[in-house]
Motif scaffolding. Structure first.
Motif, PDB file in Angstrom:
ATOM      1  N   HIS A 124      34.264  48.893-145.142  1.00  0.00           N
ATOM      2  CA  HIS A 124      34.254  47.667-145.943  1.00  0.00           C
ATOM      3  C   HIS A 124      33.107  47.713-146.939  1.00  0.00           C
ATOM      4  CE1 HIS A 124      34.099  43.448-147.066  1.00  0.00           C
ATOM      5  NE2 HIS A 124      32.840  43.392-146.646  1.00  0.00           N
ATOM      6  N   GLN A 125      33.340  47.233-148.145  1.00  0.00           N
ATOM      7  CA  GLN A 125      32.299  47.199-149.167  1.00  0.00           C
ATOM      8  C   GLN A 125      32.040  45.768-149.628  1.00  0.00           C
ATOM      9  OE1 GLN A 125      32.925  49.835-152.478  1.00  0.00           O
ATOM     10  NE2 GLN A 125      32.478  51.668-151.283  1.00  0.00           N
ATOM     11  N   ARG A 126      30.807  45.528-150.039  1.00  0.00           N
ATOM     12  CA  ARG A 126      30.450  44.231-150.606  1.00  0.00           C
ATOM     13  C   ARG A 126      29.351  44.434-151.648  1.00  0.00           C
ATOM     14  NH1 ARG A 126      27.161  41.540-145.463  1.00  0.00           N
ATOM     15  NH2 ARG A 126      25.332  42.916-145.555  1.00  0.00           N
ATOM     16  N   ILE A 127      29.317  43.527-152.598  1.00  0.00           N
ATOM     17  CA  ILE A 127      28.277  43.548-153.619  1.00  0.00           C
ATOM     18  C   ILE A 127      27.209  42.532-153.244  1.00  0.00           C
ATOM     19  CG2 ILE A 127      27.743  43.134-156.044  1.00  0.00           C
ATOM     20  CD1 ILE A 127      30.559  43.984-156.738  1.00  0.00           C
ATOM     21  N   ALA A 128      25.960  42.945-153.272  1.00  0.00           N
ATOM     22  CA  ALA A 128      24.840  42.046-152.975  1.00  0.00           C
ATOM     23  C   ALA A 128      23.954  41.976-154.215  1.00  0.00           C
ATOM     24  CB  ALA A 128      24.041  42.562-151.776  1.00  0.00           C
ATOM     25  N   TYR A 129      23.983  40.840-154.875  1.00  0.00           N
ATOM     26  CA  TYR A 129      23.154  40.657-156.066  1.00  0.00           C
ATOM     27  C   TYR A 129      21.777  40.135-155.672  1.00  0.00           C
ATOM     28  CZ  TYR A 129      27.418  41.189-158.836  1.00  0.00           C
ATOM     29  OH  TYR A 129      28.561  41.678-159.406  1.00  0.00           O
ATOM     30  N   ASN A 130      20.802  40.404-156.505  1.00  0.00           N
ATOM     31  CA  ASN A 130      19.425  40.013-156.223  1.00  0.00           C
ATOM     32  C   ASN A 130      19.224  38.502-156.346  1.00  0.00           C
ATOM     33  OD1 ASN A 130      18.664  42.684-155.816  1.00  0.00           O
ATOM     34  ND2 ASN A 130      18.218  43.005-157.986  1.00  0.00           N
ATOM     35  N   SER A 131      18.236  38.002-155.626  1.00  0.00           N
ATOM     36  CA  SER A 131      17.906  36.578-155.640  1.00  0.00           C
ATOM     37  C   SER A 131      16.857  36.292-156.706  1.00  0.00           C
ATOM     38  CB  SER A 131      17.372  36.137-154.274  1.00  0.00           C
ATOM     39  OG  SER A 131      18.330  36.353-153.262  1.00  0.00           O
ATOM     40  N   CYS A 132      16.816  35.022-157.136  1.00  0.00           N
ATOM     41  CA  CYS A 132      15.835  34.643-158.155  1.00  0.00           C
ATOM     42  C   CYS A 132      14.457  34.387-157.563  1.00  0.00           C
ATOM     43  CB  CYS A 132      16.316  33.409-158.917  1.00  0.00           C
ATOM     44  SG  CYS A 132      16.336  31.871-157.941  1.00  0.00           S
ATOM     45  N   ARG A 133      14.401  34.037-156.282  1.00  0.00           N
ATOM     46  CA  ARG A 133      13.161  33.747-155.559  1.00  0.00           C
ATOM     47  C   ARG A 133      12.411  32.548-156.138  1.00  0.00           C
ATOM     48  NH1 ARG A 133      12.044  39.052-156.513  1.00  0.00           N
ATOM     49  NH2 ARG A 133       9.925  38.595-157.217  1.00  0.00           N
ATOM     50  N   ASN A 134      13.066  31.729-156.900  1.00  0.00           N
ATOM     51  CA  ASN A 134      12.410  30.538-157.429  1.00  0.00           C
ATOM     52  C   ASN A 134      12.262  29.501-156.314  1.00  0.00           C
ATOM     53  OD1 ASN A 134      12.316  27.786-158.854  1.00  0.00           O
ATOM     54  ND2 ASN A 134      12.044  29.207-160.555  1.00  0.00           N
ATOM     55  N   ARG A 135      11.124  28.854-156.240  1.00  0.00           N
ATOM     56  CA  ARG A 135      10.877  27.931-155.128  1.00  0.00           C
ATOM     57  C   ARG A 135      11.707  26.659-155.200  1.00  0.00           C
ATOM     58  NH1 ARG A 135       4.924  25.206-156.181  1.00  0.00           N
ATOM     59  NH2 ARG A 135       5.039  25.023-158.447  1.00  0.00           N
ATOM     60  N   HIS A 136      12.412  26.430-156.300  1.00  0.00           N
ATOM     61  CA  HIS A 136      13.293  25.275-156.415  1.00  0.00           C
ATOM     62  C   HIS A 136      14.745  25.616-156.101  1.00  0.00           C
ATOM     63  CE1 HIS A 136       9.822  24.534-159.114  1.00  0.00           C
ATOM     64  NE2 HIS A 136       9.915  23.300-158.663  1.00  0.00           N
ATOM     65  N   CYS A 137      15.037  26.877-155.826  1.00  0.00           N
ATOM     66  CA  CYS A 137      16.415  27.322-155.624  1.00  0.00           C
ATOM     67  C   CYS A 137      16.864  27.070-154.185  1.00  0.00           C
ATOM     68  CB  CYS A 137      16.533  28.810-155.953  1.00  0.00           C
ATOM     69  SG  CYS A 137      18.193  29.479-155.660  1.00  0.00           S
ATOM     70  N   PRO A 138      17.991  26.386-153.980  1.00  0.00           N
ATOM     71  CA  PRO A 138      18.456  26.110-152.612  1.00  0.00           C
ATOM     72  C   PRO A 138      18.805  27.367-151.815  1.00  0.00           C
ATOM     73  CG  PRO A 138      19.551  24.667-154.201  1.00  0.00           C
ATOM     74  CD  PRO A 138      18.826  25.712-155.001  1.00  0.00           C
ATOM     75  N   LYS A 139      19.090  28.488-152.490  1.00  0.00           N
ATOM     76  CA  LYS A 139      19.525  29.687-151.780  1.00  0.00           C
ATOM     77  C   LYS A 139      18.385  30.640-151.452  1.00  0.00           C
ATOM     78  CE  LYS A 139      22.711  30.761-154.854  1.00  0.00           C
ATOM     79  NZ  LYS A 139      23.874  31.366-155.545  1.00  0.00           N
ATOM     80  N   CYS A 140      17.181  30.352-151.894  1.00  0.00           N
ATOM     81  CA  CYS A 140      16.101  31.344-151.790  1.00  0.00           C
ATOM     82  C   CYS A 140      14.972  30.941-150.856  1.00  0.00           C
ATOM     83  CB  CYS A 140      15.540  31.629-153.186  1.00  0.00           C
ATOM     84  SG  CYS A 140      16.644  32.603-154.222  1.00  0.00           S
ATOM     85  N   GLN A 141      15.211  30.014-149.927  1.00  0.00           N
ATOM     86  CA  GLN A 141      14.107  29.521-149.104  1.00  0.00           C
ATOM     87  C   GLN A 141      14.079  30.078-147.688  1.00  0.00           C
ATOM     88  OE1 GLN A 141      11.977  27.890-151.065  1.00  0.00           O
ATOM     89  NE2 GLN A 141      13.613  28.244-152.565  1.00  0.00           N
ATOM     90  N   SER A 142      15.155  30.687-147.219  1.00  0.00           N
ATOM     91  CA  SER A 142      15.228  31.085-145.801  1.00  0.00           C
ATOM     92  C   SER A 142      14.163  32.105-145.429  1.00  0.00           C
ATOM     93  CB  SER A 142      16.617  31.641-145.482  1.00  0.00           C
ATOM     94  OG  SER A 142      17.595  30.642-145.631  1.00  0.00           O
ATOM     95  N   LEU A 143      14.033  33.175-146.220  1.00  0.00           N
ATOM     96  CA  LEU A 143      13.049  34.210-145.896  1.00  0.00           C
ATOM     97  C   LEU A 143      11.633  33.679-146.056  1.00  0.00           C
ATOM     98  CD1 LEU A 143      12.374  37.067-145.081  1.00  0.00           C
ATOM     99  CD2 LEU A 143      12.619  37.775-147.475  1.00  0.00           C
ATOM    100  N   ALA A 144      11.389  32.922-147.131  1.00  0.00           N
ATOM    101  CA  ALA A 144      10.054  32.360-147.341  1.00  0.00           C
ATOM    102  C   ALA A 144       9.673  31.434-146.192  1.00  0.00           C
ATOM    103  CB  ALA A 144      10.013  31.600-148.670  1.00  0.00           C
ATOM    104  N   ARG A 145      10.625  30.625-145.733  1.00  0.00           N
ATOM    105  CA  ARG A 145      10.365  29.713-144.618  1.00  0.00           C
ATOM    106  C   ARG A 145      10.055  30.496-143.343  1.00  0.00           C
ATOM    107  NH1 ARG A 145      14.996  27.548-144.439  1.00  0.00           N
ATOM    108  NH2 ARG A 145      14.548  25.795-145.857  1.00  0.00           N
ATOM    109  N   ALA A 146      10.847  31.513-143.068  1.00  0.00           N
ATOM    110  CA  ALA A 146      10.644  32.314-141.853  1.00  0.00           C
ATOM    111  C   ALA A 146       9.294  33.028-141.885  1.00  0.00           C
ATOM    112  CB  ALA A 146      11.781  33.323-141.707  1.00  0.00           C
ATOM    113  N   GLN A 147       8.904  33.544-143.044  1.00  0.00           N
ATOM    114  CA  GLN A 147       7.608  34.217-143.154  1.00  0.00           C
ATOM    115  C   GLN A 147       6.469  33.228-142.947  1.00  0.00           C
ATOM    116  OE1 GLN A 147       8.284  35.947-147.069  1.00  0.00           O
ATOM    117  NE2 GLN A 147       8.418  37.993-146.193  1.00  0.00           N
ATOM    118  N   TRP A 148       6.599  32.029-143.506  1.00  0.00           N
ATOM    119  CA  TRP A 148       5.551  31.029-143.345  1.00  0.00           C
ATOM    120  C   TRP A 148       5.384  30.657-141.876  1.00  0.00           C
ATOM    121  CZ3 TRP A 148       5.123  26.108-141.423  1.00  0.00           C
ATOM    122  CH2 TRP A 148       3.965  25.408-141.766  1.00  0.00           C
TER     123      TRP A 148
END
Length: 401
Positions: free
Chosen positions: A58-82
């Motif tokens: 199976h193949q999938r495309i994974a595009y990069n994240s913006c890592r902006n602190r206002h983005c709803p999709k980019c907080q999971s890793l930052a939260r876990a690291q904190w």
């Protein structure tokens, strides 16, 4: 036909350009950057890679994240690291959650002076907690805490407030004793509220006198000092909301609970219910109606306006540490607290193990969720077979502060 994604990014893709055209002169550079980053997040605009399963192919495309602190999709890793970084700082004592809220009249000033007023909110809150706690009539101890800035209410209106998480005790003046607060009781809320009100208004007037505040549109008359003072006068007798929530059952609950607040954005994608016909429908909790769940539908233009109300000035830190948890003496002070509480010595997890360099490995180490596992066969491991370069013409400014 691809199913419509219920995401803030999709709202901005569909209606963002019309909003830019309509509000060309009022959009700030920071708001433009946020719109651009969220729209581009996890799309070909930021590049990415192709992954393939080593079992079922199976193949999938994974595009990069913006890592902006206002983005709803980019907080999971930052939260876990904190959370991981804070784990070693927990003390074996009660913890309390205290919320400091600015009145609507001050929120209006804050919107036109975000950096100044948000910094004053942090300063007044920190001084309130530390001064009342060190008073022998209340606790008589040096305390430590961290504060998280939120600027929104459930319906996305401007509602600046600080969530503070405070251990239920502190060091004596000579540093030789741990002074614990009474079970289930931290500090008197009315005393906190009165001190906070007085100190914030003092700081706000000082900011006015030093020319740090700007006023325009409906507030432009406040440029004149007497008008400014008349505007503040009713607030000197108004009750300001300082709310102490029930204490945590134990330190093990603190980080799981606080993780909900530290990296939250104005609205999460899972609250979006419908995007169609130029309107956005989302769920919200009405705290004035026994926290009942309701739905709200806004014109897309109004939804975007409310979302952008909460874009923070670049570089403004929305999580800050004070007292025993202040950055300068944190390790020394917390070591002293652990000794007095007879706790086992702890070392921050990040110094014990070298952090995995691959973000997928870091995410799994912190959350226990594997991004390597094949989503189809659930047996194979996804591995990168091709890199997707970012288009050279695309430029996205990140804001991860």
């Amino acid at each position: 036909m691809e199913r419509l994604k219920l995401e803030v990014a999709e709202i901005l893709r569909r209606y963002g350009q019309a909003y830019r055209d309509e509000h060309e002169t009022s959009l700030s550079p920071a708001q433009r950057r946020v719109m651009q980053a969220i729209t581009a997040c996890r799309t070909a605009a930021l590049g990415g890679h192709v992954e393939a399963c080593d079992s079922c192919e199976h193949q999938r495309i994974a595009y990069n994240s913006c890592r902006n602190r206002h983005c709803p999709k980019c907080q999971s890793l930052a939260r876990a690291q904190w959370i991981e970084h804070r784990q070693a700082e927990l003390l074996e004592c009660q913890y309390f959650h205290v919320v400091f809220t600015l009145p609507e009249e001050i929120a209006a000033i804050a919107y036109q002076n975000k950096a100044v007023v948000y910094n004053l909110l942090f300063a007044a809150t920190a001084e309130t907690l530390r001064r009342i706690a060190e008073d022998p009539k209340h606790l008589g101890a040096e305390i430590g805490f961290f504060a998280v800035l939120h600027t929104w209410g459930q319906n996305l209106t401007h509602h600046p407030h600080l969530h503070c998480v405070v251990p239920g005790g502190g060091l004596s003046a000579d540093g030789q004793r741990w002074i614990a607060c009474r079970p289930g009781f931290f500090l008197p809320v009315r005393v906190l509220s009165r001190f906070f009100r007085r100190r914030f208004l003092e700081l706000l007037e000082q900011a006015f006198d030093s020319g740090e505040l700007e006023f325009f549109s409906a507030l432009q008359e406040l440029r004149e000092r007497n008008a400014f003072r008349r505007y503040l006068d009713p607030l000197r007798d108004k009750e300001w909301v300082v709310y102490a929530k029930a204490p945590f059952a134990g330190p093990e609950q603190v980080l799981d609970y606080v993780g909900r607040y530290t990296h939250r954005v104005a609205i999460s994608n899972n609250r979006l219910l419908k995007i169609e016909d130029g309107k956005v429908t989302f769920s919200w909790k009405d705290y004035r109606d026994d926290s009942s769940r309701k739905t709200m539908t806004l014109e897309a233009d109004e939804f975007i306006r409310r979302f952008l109300l909460h874009v923070l000035p670049q570089g403004l830190q929305r999580i800050r540490y004070y007292g025993l948890m202040g950055n300068r003496h944190r390790e020394e002070k917390l070591t002293q607290c652990r000794q007095l509480l007879k706790m086992e010595p702890k070392t921050p997890a990040e110094t014990n193990l070298e952090a995995p360099s691959d973000y997928r490995d870091r995410y799994q180490a912190l959350t226990g969720v594997s991004l390597h596992q094949c989503p189809v066969c659930h047996r194979g491991r996804m591995f990168i077979v091709e890199q997707i370069a970012r288009p050279t013409a695309q430029s996205v400014i990140l804001d991860t502060s």
